[in-house]
Motif scaffolding. Structure first.
Motif, PDB file in Angstrom:
ATOM      1  N   ASP B 124       0.918  -1.043  -0.101  1.00  0.00           N
ATOM      2  CA  ASP B 124       0.041   0.178  -0.096  1.00  0.00           C
ATOM      3  C   ASP B 124       0.962   1.262   0.261  1.00  0.00           C
ATOM      4  OD1 ASP B 124      -1.933   2.089  -0.035  1.00  0.00           O
ATOM      5  OD2 ASP B 124      -2.831   1.128   2.035  1.00  0.00           O
ATOM      6  N   LEU B 125       1.058   1.920  -1.349  1.00  0.00           N
ATOM      7  CA  LEU B 125       2.056   3.017  -1.143  1.00  0.00           C
ATOM      8  C   LEU B 125       1.536   4.215  -0.587  1.00  0.00           C
ATOM      9  CD1 LEU B 125       3.750   2.655  -4.678  1.00  0.00           C
ATOM     10  CD2 LEU B 125       4.401   1.978  -2.513  1.00  0.00           C
ATOM     11  N   GLN B 126       0.033   4.170  -0.260  1.00  0.00           N
ATOM     12  CA  GLN B 126      -0.458   5.176   0.610  1.00  0.00           C
ATOM     13  C   GLN B 126       0.413   5.500   1.730  1.00  0.00           C
ATOM     14  OE1 GLN B 126      -3.143   7.151  -0.159  1.00  0.00           O
ATOM     15  NE2 GLN B 126      -3.910   7.558   1.633  1.00  0.00           N
ATOM     16  N   VAL B 128       3.362   4.659   2.074  1.00  0.00           N
ATOM     17  CA  VAL B 128       4.747   5.308   1.776  1.00  0.00           C
ATOM     18  C   VAL B 128       4.860   6.772   1.477  1.00  0.00           C
ATOM     19  CG1 VAL B 128       7.015   4.893   0.237  1.00  0.00           C
ATOM     20  CG2 VAL B 128       5.174   3.069   1.011  1.00  0.00           C
ATOM     21  N   LEU B 129       3.728   7.126   0.741  1.00  0.00           N
ATOM     22  CA  LEU B 129       3.588   8.587   0.243  1.00  0.00           C
ATOM     23  C   LEU B 129       2.910   9.414   1.006  1.00  0.00           C
ATOM     24  CD1 LEU B 129       3.274   7.842  -3.638  1.00  0.00           C
ATOM     25  CD2 LEU B 129       5.393   8.450  -2.491  1.00  0.00           C
ATOM     26  N   ASP B 130       1.770   9.157   1.706  1.00  0.00           N
ATOM     27  CA  ASP B 130       0.982   9.858   2.505  1.00  0.00           C
ATOM     28  C   ASP B 130       1.725  10.377   3.879  1.00  0.00           C
ATOM     29  OD1 ASP B 130      -0.929  11.328   3.681  1.00  0.00           O
ATOM     30  OD2 ASP B 130      -2.450   9.604   3.372  1.00  0.00           O
ATOM     31  N   THR B 131       1.775  11.646   3.881  1.00  0.00           N
ATOM     32  CA  THR B 131       2.575  12.123   5.338  1.00  0.00           C
ATOM     33  C   THR B 131       1.498  11.992   6.356  1.00  0.00           C
ATOM     34  OG1 THR B 131       1.801  14.298   4.484  1.00  0.00           O
ATOM     35  CG2 THR B 131       4.049  13.768   4.119  1.00  0.00           C
ATOM     36  N   THR B 132       0.161  11.764   6.080  1.00  0.00           N
ATOM     37  CA  THR B 132      -0.739  11.536   7.380  1.00  0.00           C
ATOM     38  C   THR B 132      -0.416  10.362   7.950  1.00  0.00           C
ATOM     39  OG1 THR B 132      -2.542  10.885   6.209  1.00  0.00           O
ATOM     40  CG2 THR B 132      -2.286  13.199   6.689  1.00  0.00           C
ATOM     41  N   GLU B 133       0.194   9.389   7.132  1.00  0.00           N
ATOM     42  CA  GLU B 133       0.221   7.880   7.864  1.00  0.00           C
ATOM     43  C   GLU B 133       1.265   7.876   9.070  1.00  0.00           C
ATOM     44  OE1 GLU B 133      -0.822   4.402   7.001  1.00  0.00           O
ATOM     45  OE2 GLU B 133      -2.333   5.526   6.103  1.00  0.00           O
ATOM     46  N   VAL B 134       1.289   6.831   9.806  1.00  0.00           N
ATOM     47  CA  VAL B 134       2.061   6.889  10.886  1.00  0.00           C
ATOM     48  C   VAL B 134       3.636   6.124  10.573  1.00  0.00           C
ATOM     49  CG1 VAL B 134       0.620   7.300  12.717  1.00  0.00           C
ATOM     50  CG2 VAL B 134       0.904   4.990  12.025  1.00  0.00           C
ATOM     51  N   ALA B 135       3.543   5.420   9.670  1.00  0.00           N
ATOM     52  CA  ALA B 135       4.465   4.264   9.205  1.00  0.00           C
ATOM     53  C   ALA B 135       4.238   3.595   7.687  1.00  0.00           C
ATOM     54  CB  ALA B 135       4.986   3.202  10.090  1.00  0.00           C
ATOM     55  N   SER B 136       5.447   3.363   7.320  1.00  0.00           N
ATOM     56  CA  SER B 136       5.295   2.372   6.078  1.00  0.00           C
ATOM     57  C   SER B 136       5.099   1.157   6.401  1.00  0.00           C
ATOM     58  CB  SER B 136       6.620   2.568   5.266  1.00  0.00           C
ATOM     59  OG  SER B 136       6.862   1.550   4.424  1.00  0.00           O
ATOM     60  N   ARG B 137       4.417   0.310   5.551  1.00  0.00           N
ATOM     61  CA  ARG B 137       3.905  -1.111   6.302  1.00  0.00           C
ATOM     62  C   ARG B 137       4.786  -2.014   5.211  1.00  0.00           C
ATOM     63  NH1 ARG B 137      -1.378   1.383   6.806  1.00  0.00           N
ATOM     64  NH2 ARG B 137      -1.913   0.753   4.705  1.00  0.00           N
TER      65      ARG B 137
END
Lengths: 183, 183
Positions: B124-126, B128-137
Protein backbone atom coordinates in the motif's frame (compact mmCIF):
# COMPACT_ATOMS: atom_id res chain seq x y z
CA UNK A 1 9.10 26.36 -15.41
CA UNK A 2 11.80 27.59 -13.07
CA UNK A 3 13.73 26.16 -10.12
CA UNK A 4 11.17 27.02 -7.48
CA UNK A 5 8.64 24.75 -9.23
CA UNK A 6 10.95 21.81 -8.60
CA UNK A 7 12.25 20.14 -5.45
CA UNK A 8 14.71 17.22 -5.37
CA UNK A 9 14.05 16.67 -9.07
CA UNK A 10 10.26 16.44 -8.67
CA UNK A 11 7.73 18.98 -9.97
CA UNK A 12 5.97 20.38 -6.90
CA UNK A 13 2.63 20.28 -8.75
CA UNK A 14 3.15 16.58 -9.57
CA UNK A 15 3.75 15.81 -5.89
CA UNK A 16 0.60 17.73 -4.91
CA UNK A 17 -1.47 16.00 -7.61
CA UNK A 18 -0.26 12.50 -6.57
CA UNK A 19 -0.93 13.21 -2.91
CA UNK A 20 -4.46 14.48 -3.69
CA UNK A 21 -5.13 11.45 -5.90
CA UNK A 22 -4.13 9.04 -3.13
CA UNK A 23 -6.05 11.00 -0.47
CA UNK A 24 -9.20 11.04 -2.62
CA UNK A 25 -8.93 7.37 -3.56
CA UNK A 26 -6.86 5.34 -1.07
CA UNK A 27 -7.36 2.19 -3.20
CA UNK A 28 -5.18 3.81 -5.88
CA UNK A 29 -2.22 3.28 -3.54
CA UNK A 30 -2.71 -0.48 -3.42
CA UNK A 31 -0.01 -1.80 -5.75
CA UNK A 32 0.82 -5.32 -6.93
CA UNK A 33 4.49 -5.48 -7.92
CA UNK A 34 6.02 -8.37 -9.84
CA UNK A 35 9.23 -10.06 -10.93
CA UNK A 36 9.94 -13.14 -13.04
CA UNK A 37 13.00 -15.34 -13.07
CA UNK A 38 14.20 -18.04 -15.44
CA UNK A 39 17.06 -20.37 -14.60
CA UNK A 40 19.93 -20.55 -17.09
CA UNK A 41 22.50 -22.93 -15.60
CA UNK A 42 24.27 -23.50 -12.27
CA UNK A 43 23.90 -20.34 -10.17
CA UNK A 44 22.95 -18.14 -13.13
CA UNK A 45 19.47 -16.90 -13.97
CA UNK A 46 17.70 -14.09 -15.82
CA UNK A 47 15.24 -11.73 -14.15
CA UNK A 48 12.51 -9.64 -15.71
CA UNK A 49 10.54 -6.71 -14.30
CA UNK A 50 7.77 -5.37 -16.49
CA UNK A 51 4.07 -5.28 -15.51
CA UNK A 52 2.49 -3.98 -12.31
CA UNK A 53 -0.93 -3.04 -10.97
CA UNK A 54 -1.45 0.32 -9.30
CA UNK A 55 -3.46 3.57 -9.38
CA UNK A 56 -6.50 1.27 -9.81
CA UNK A 57 -5.36 -0.14 -13.15
CA UNK A 58 -3.07 -2.65 -14.80
CA UNK A 59 0.18 -1.48 -16.42
CA UNK A 60 0.65 -4.53 -18.60
CA UNK A 61 4.20 -3.83 -19.68
CA UNK A 62 6.89 -1.17 -19.48
CA UNK A 63 8.00 0.14 -22.89
CA UNK A 64 11.41 -1.35 -22.07
CA UNK A 65 11.23 -4.29 -19.64
CA UNK A 66 14.11 -4.42 -17.14
CA UNK A 67 16.27 -7.51 -17.55
CA UNK A 68 19.02 -8.46 -15.11
CA UNK A 69 21.33 -11.42 -14.71
CA UNK A 70 22.01 -12.86 -11.26
CA UNK A 71 24.82 -15.31 -10.57
CA UNK A 72 27.39 -16.20 -7.91
CA UNK A 73 31.09 -15.41 -7.66
CA UNK A 74 33.50 -18.19 -8.66
CA UNK A 75 34.27 -19.12 -5.02
CA UNK A 76 30.58 -20.08 -4.80
CA UNK A 77 30.73 -21.98 -8.12
CA UNK A 78 29.19 -19.28 -10.28
CA UNK A 79 30.54 -17.53 -13.39
CA UNK A 80 30.36 -14.09 -11.70
CA UNK A 81 28.34 -12.49 -14.50
CA UNK A 82 25.85 -10.82 -12.11
CA UNK A 83 25.30 -10.04 -8.45
CA UNK A 84 24.10 -12.74 -6.05
CA UNK A 85 20.38 -12.70 -5.17
CA UNK A 86 21.31 -11.69 -1.61
CA UNK A 87 23.31 -8.77 -2.99
CA UNK A 88 20.20 -7.78 -5.01
CA UNK A 89 18.32 -7.64 -1.73
CA UNK A 90 20.89 -5.12 -0.45
CA UNK A 91 20.56 -3.13 -3.70
CA UNK A 92 16.81 -2.99 -3.12
CA UNK A 93 17.37 -1.73 0.43
CA UNK A 94 19.99 0.91 -0.48
CA UNK A 95 17.89 2.18 -3.41
CA UNK A 96 14.73 2.25 -1.30
CA UNK A 97 16.33 4.28 1.50
CA UNK A 98 17.67 6.83 -1.02
CA UNK A 99 14.43 7.09 -3.02
CA UNK A 100 12.29 7.32 0.11
CA UNK A 101 14.47 10.13 1.46
CA UNK A 102 14.26 12.03 -1.85
CA UNK A 103 10.44 11.67 -2.01
CA UNK A 104 9.59 12.36 1.58
CA UNK A 105 11.99 15.29 1.86
CA UNK A 106 10.32 16.77 -1.25
CA UNK A 107 6.85 16.24 0.29
CA UNK A 108 8.06 18.00 3.46
CA UNK A 109 9.59 20.88 1.43
CA UNK A 110 13.16 19.91 2.39
CA UNK A 111 15.81 20.29 -0.30
CA UNK A 112 18.41 17.56 -0.57
CA UNK A 113 21.54 17.98 -2.69
CA UNK A 114 23.29 14.62 -2.45
CA UNK A 115 22.49 11.17 -1.07
CA UNK A 116 24.78 8.17 -0.87
CA UNK A 117 23.88 4.95 0.84
CA UNK A 118 26.08 1.97 1.71
CA UNK A 119 24.66 -1.31 2.94
CA UNK A 120 26.42 -4.34 4.41
CA UNK A 121 24.73 -7.56 5.51
CA UNK A 122 26.02 -10.60 7.42
CA UNK A 123 24.97 -14.05 6.29
CA UNK A 124 26.23 -17.51 7.18
CA UNK A 125 26.25 -19.43 3.90
CA UNK A 126 27.04 -22.59 5.84
CA UNK A 127 23.32 -22.57 6.65
CA UNK A 128 22.48 -22.26 2.95
CA UNK A 129 24.87 -24.80 1.45
CA UNK A 130 25.45 -27.34 4.18
CA UNK A 131 22.97 -30.20 4.01
CA UNK A 132 23.43 -30.97 7.70
CA UNK A 133 21.87 -27.63 8.73
CA UNK A 134 18.21 -27.58 9.65
CA UNK A 135 17.36 -24.32 7.90
CA UNK A 136 18.79 -21.31 6.17
CA UNK A 137 18.98 -18.32 8.47
CA UNK A 138 18.97 -15.51 5.91
CA UNK A 139 20.61 -12.21 6.83
CA UNK A 140 21.58 -12.07 10.51
CA UNK A 141 22.20 -8.32 10.61
CA UNK A 142 22.20 -5.47 8.08
CA UNK A 143 23.92 -2.08 8.50
CA UNK A 144 22.85 0.96 6.47
CA UNK A 145 25.03 4.08 6.30
CA UNK A 146 23.59 7.15 4.62
CA UNK A 147 25.48 10.35 3.74
CA UNK A 148 23.28 13.33 2.89
CA UNK A 149 23.94 16.92 1.84
CA UNK A 150 21.01 19.01 3.09
CA UNK A 151 20.16 21.91 5.40
CA UNK A 152 17.89 19.64 7.48
CA UNK A 153 19.05 18.04 10.74
CA UNK A 154 20.42 14.48 10.88
CA UNK A 155 17.52 13.51 13.15
CA UNK A 156 14.92 14.67 10.63
CA UNK A 157 16.74 13.07 7.68
CA UNK A 158 16.98 9.78 9.62
CA UNK A 159 13.24 9.91 10.35
CA UNK A 160 12.53 10.32 6.61
CA UNK A 161 14.84 7.40 5.68
CA UNK A 162 13.03 5.17 8.19
CA UNK A 163 9.94 5.36 5.95
CA UNK A 164 11.55 3.03 3.39
CA UNK A 165 9.14 0.18 2.50
CA UNK A 166 12.02 -2.21 1.77
CA UNK A 167 13.50 -1.45 5.22
CA UNK A 168 10.09 -2.21 6.76
CA UNK A 169 9.77 -5.42 4.74
CA UNK A 170 13.05 -6.63 6.27
CA UNK A 171 12.50 -5.44 9.84
CA UNK A 172 9.01 -6.96 10.08
CA UNK A 173 8.11 -10.53 9.11
CA UNK A 174 6.35 -10.64 5.71
CA UNK A 175 3.92 -13.49 4.99
CA UNK A 176 5.26 -15.32 1.92
CA UNK A 177 3.41 -18.21 0.29
CA UNK A 178 5.28 -20.49 -2.07
CA UNK A 179 3.73 -22.92 -4.56
CA UNK A 180 5.81 -25.40 -6.56
CA UNK A 181 4.37 -27.12 -9.62
CA UNK A 182 6.04 -29.64 -11.89
CA UNK A 183 5.71 -29.17 -15.62
CA UNK B 1 34.88 -34.15 -18.59
CA UNK B 2 31.55 -35.72 -19.50
CA UNK B 3 27.94 -35.23 -18.49
CA UNK B 4 28.04 -37.43 -15.44
CA UNK B 5 30.66 -35.09 -13.89
CA UNK B 6 28.09 -32.29 -13.99
CA UNK B 7 24.74 -31.74 -12.34
CA UNK B 8 22.49 -28.72 -12.87
CA UNK B 9 25.42 -26.91 -14.48
CA UNK B 10 27.76 -27.48 -11.52
CA UNK B 11 30.84 -29.72 -11.52
CA UNK B 12 30.19 -32.45 -8.95
CA UNK B 13 33.80 -32.19 -7.72
CA UNK B 14 33.40 -28.43 -7.18
CA UNK B 15 30.29 -29.02 -5.05
CA UNK B 16 32.15 -31.67 -3.00
CA UNK B 17 35.17 -29.40 -2.55
CA UNK B 18 33.03 -26.41 -1.44
CA UNK B 19 31.08 -28.56 1.00
CA UNK B 20 34.31 -30.01 2.50
CA UNK B 21 35.81 -26.51 2.77
CA UNK B 22 32.78 -25.21 4.69
CA UNK B 23 32.61 -28.32 6.89
CA UNK B 24 36.33 -28.06 7.76
CA UNK B 25 36.18 -24.31 8.41
CA UNK B 26 32.66 -23.08 9.25
CA UNK B 27 33.99 -19.50 9.49
CA UNK B 28 34.56 -19.58 5.73
CA UNK B 29 30.78 -19.52 5.29
CA UNK B 30 30.43 -16.22 7.13
CA UNK B 31 29.94 -13.68 4.34
CA UNK B 32 29.61 -9.90 4.38
CA UNK B 33 27.69 -8.78 1.30
CA UNK B 34 27.48 -5.16 0.16
CA UNK B 35 25.68 -2.70 -2.10
CA UNK B 36 26.15 1.04 -2.69
CA UNK B 37 23.67 3.55 -4.01
CA UNK B 38 24.03 7.13 -5.26
CA UNK B 39 21.05 9.39 -5.84
CA UNK B 40 20.75 10.97 -9.29
CA UNK B 41 17.52 13.00 -9.24
CA UNK B 42 13.88 12.52 -8.24
CA UNK B 43 13.19 8.79 -7.90
CA UNK B 44 16.28 7.76 -9.87
CA UNK B 45 19.50 6.37 -8.45
CA UNK B 46 22.50 4.24 -9.41
CA UNK B 47 23.44 1.05 -7.58
CA UNK B 48 26.80 -0.71 -7.44
CA UNK B 49 27.66 -4.24 -6.32
CA UNK B 50 31.35 -5.07 -6.24
CA UNK B 51 33.27 -6.16 -3.13
CA UNK B 52 32.40 -8.80 -0.57
CA UNK B 53 34.00 -10.74 2.26
CA UNK B 54 33.74 -14.52 2.37
CA UNK B 55 35.74 -17.77 2.49
CA UNK B 56 37.81 -16.01 5.22
CA UNK B 57 39.08 -13.25 2.90
CA UNK B 58 38.22 -9.97 1.26
CA UNK B 59 37.27 -9.88 -2.43
CA UNK B 60 37.96 -6.21 -2.91
CA UNK B 61 36.32 -5.86 -6.32
CA UNK B 62 34.74 -7.91 -9.07
CA UNK B 63 36.54 -7.64 -12.42
CA UNK B 64 33.34 -6.03 -13.72
CA UNK B 65 31.29 -4.28 -10.99
CA UNK B 66 27.53 -4.65 -11.42
CA UNK B 67 25.79 -1.33 -11.99
CA UNK B 68 22.01 -0.95 -12.04
CA UNK B 69 19.62 1.98 -12.27
CA UNK B 70 16.51 2.08 -10.11
CA UNK B 71 13.67 4.51 -10.69
CA UNK B 72 9.87 4.74 -10.52
CA UNK B 73 7.22 4.52 -13.25
CA UNK B 74 5.80 7.83 -14.46
CA UNK B 75 2.56 7.42 -12.43
CA UNK B 76 4.84 7.59 -9.36
CA UNK B 77 6.72 10.61 -10.76
CA UNK B 78 9.75 8.74 -12.05
CA UNK B 79 11.26 8.54 -15.54
CA UNK B 80 10.76 4.74 -15.69
CA UNK B 81 14.40 4.02 -16.61
CA UNK B 82 14.75 1.18 -14.08
CA UNK B 83 12.71 -1.01 -11.72
CA UNK B 84 11.45 0.33 -8.41
CA UNK B 85 13.45 -0.66 -5.30
CA UNK B 86 10.48 -2.76 -4.15
CA UNK B 87 10.54 -4.58 -7.50
CA UNK B 88 14.26 -5.21 -6.96
CA UNK B 89 13.35 -6.90 -3.69
CA UNK B 90 11.06 -9.26 -5.65
CA UNK B 91 13.86 -9.89 -8.19
CA UNK B 92 16.12 -10.84 -5.27
CA UNK B 93 13.46 -13.25 -3.98
CA UNK B 94 12.71 -14.88 -7.36
CA UNK B 95 16.41 -15.26 -8.16
CA UNK B 96 17.17 -16.64 -4.71
CA UNK B 97 14.44 -19.31 -4.89
CA UNK B 98 15.68 -20.45 -8.33
CA UNK B 99 19.37 -20.45 -7.40
CA UNK B 100 18.73 -22.20 -4.09
CA UNK B 101 16.73 -24.92 -5.85
CA UNK B 102 19.49 -25.42 -8.45
CA UNK B 103 22.23 -25.64 -5.76
CA UNK B 104 20.43 -27.77 -3.24
CA UNK B 105 19.04 -30.16 -5.86
CA UNK B 106 22.62 -30.60 -7.15
CA UNK B 107 23.89 -31.27 -3.59
CA UNK B 108 21.14 -33.89 -3.18
CA UNK B 109 21.95 -35.47 -6.56
CA UNK B 110 18.62 -34.38 -8.10
CA UNK B 111 18.70 -33.26 -11.72
CA UNK B 112 16.61 -30.24 -12.66
CA UNK B 113 15.96 -29.31 -16.28
CA UNK B 114 14.00 -26.06 -16.07
CA UNK B 115 13.04 -23.58 -13.36
CA UNK B 116 10.79 -20.55 -13.69
CA UNK B 117 9.71 -18.43 -10.80
CA UNK B 118 7.08 -15.67 -10.65
CA UNK B 119 6.68 -13.38 -7.67
CA UNK B 120 3.93 -10.91 -6.83
CA UNK B 121 3.83 -8.67 -3.76
CA UNK B 122 1.11 -6.42 -2.33
CA UNK B 123 2.06 -3.00 -0.98
CA UNK B 124 0.00 0.00 0.00
CA UNK B 125 1.94 3.00 -1.27
CA UNK B 126 -0.48 5.27 0.55
CA UNK B 127 1.56 4.34 3.63
CA UNK B 128 4.77 5.30 1.84
CA UNK B 129 3.72 8.58 0.22
CA UNK B 130 1.02 9.97 2.46
CA UNK B 131 2.42 12.21 5.17
CA UNK B 132 -0.60 11.60 7.42
CA UNK B 133 0.32 7.91 7.86
CA UNK B 134 2.25 6.91 10.95
CA UNK B 135 4.62 4.47 9.22
CA UNK B 136 5.30 2.61 6.02
CA UNK B 137 4.04 -0.94 6.13
CA UNK B 138 6.28 -2.53 3.51
CA UNK B 139 5.04 -5.63 1.68
CA UNK B 140 1.83 -6.99 3.20
CA UNK B 141 1.94 -10.33 1.40
CA UNK B 142 4.15 -11.97 -1.22
CA UNK B 143 3.22 -14.93 -3.44
CA UNK B 144 5.87 -17.10 -5.12
CA UNK B 145 4.97 -19.52 -7.93
CA UNK B 146 7.66 -21.91 -9.12
CA UNK B 147 7.47 -24.18 -12.19
CA UNK B 148 10.08 -26.93 -12.31
CA UNK B 149 10.95 -29.68 -14.78
CA UNK B 150 12.49 -32.53 -12.78
CA UNK B 151 11.98 -36.19 -11.87
CA UNK B 152 11.74 -35.29 -8.16
CA UNK B 153 8.39 -34.88 -6.37
CA UNK B 154 6.75 -31.48 -5.90
CA UNK B 155 7.04 -31.92 -2.13
CA UNK B 156 10.81 -32.46 -2.29
CA UNK B 157 11.31 -29.57 -4.76
CA UNK B 158 9.25 -27.29 -2.50
CA UNK B 159 11.39 -28.29 0.51
CA UNK B 160 14.55 -27.37 -1.43
CA UNK B 161 13.10 -23.97 -2.50
CA UNK B 162 12.25 -23.19 1.13
CA UNK B 163 16.01 -23.02 1.85
CA UNK B 164 16.27 -19.67 0.06
CA UNK B 165 18.11 -17.14 2.26
CA UNK B 166 16.21 -14.20 0.74
CA UNK B 167 12.91 -15.96 1.52
CA UNK B 168 14.09 -16.42 5.12
CA UNK B 169 15.20 -12.77 5.33
CA UNK B 170 11.64 -11.72 4.45
CA UNK B 171 9.75 -14.25 6.57
CA UNK B 172 11.77 -13.53 9.70
CA UNK B 173 12.49 -10.05 11.11
CA UNK B 174 16.06 -8.96 10.29
CA UNK B 175 17.80 -6.49 12.63
CA UNK B 176 18.69 -3.45 10.51
CA UNK B 177 20.65 -0.50 11.91
CA UNK B 178 20.60 2.78 10.02
CA UNK B 179 23.00 5.67 10.52
CA UNK B 180 22.52 9.04 8.79
CA UNK B 181 25.39 11.55 8.58
CA UNK B 182 25.38 14.98 7.00
CA UNK B 183 28.28 15.93 4.75
Amino acid sequence: MNDKDRINGFQREDLDRLKKELDANPDAGRFKLRAKNRWIDGAQSLNLVSSFYGMSREFSARSTPFIQTTDAPTVLLGKDVGPMPMEELLVALAASVTTTLSYRAALAGIQVEEIECEVEGDVDLQSVLDTTEVASRGFEQIRVNVRVKSEASEELLAALCAWSPVLESLKRPVPVTISVKKD
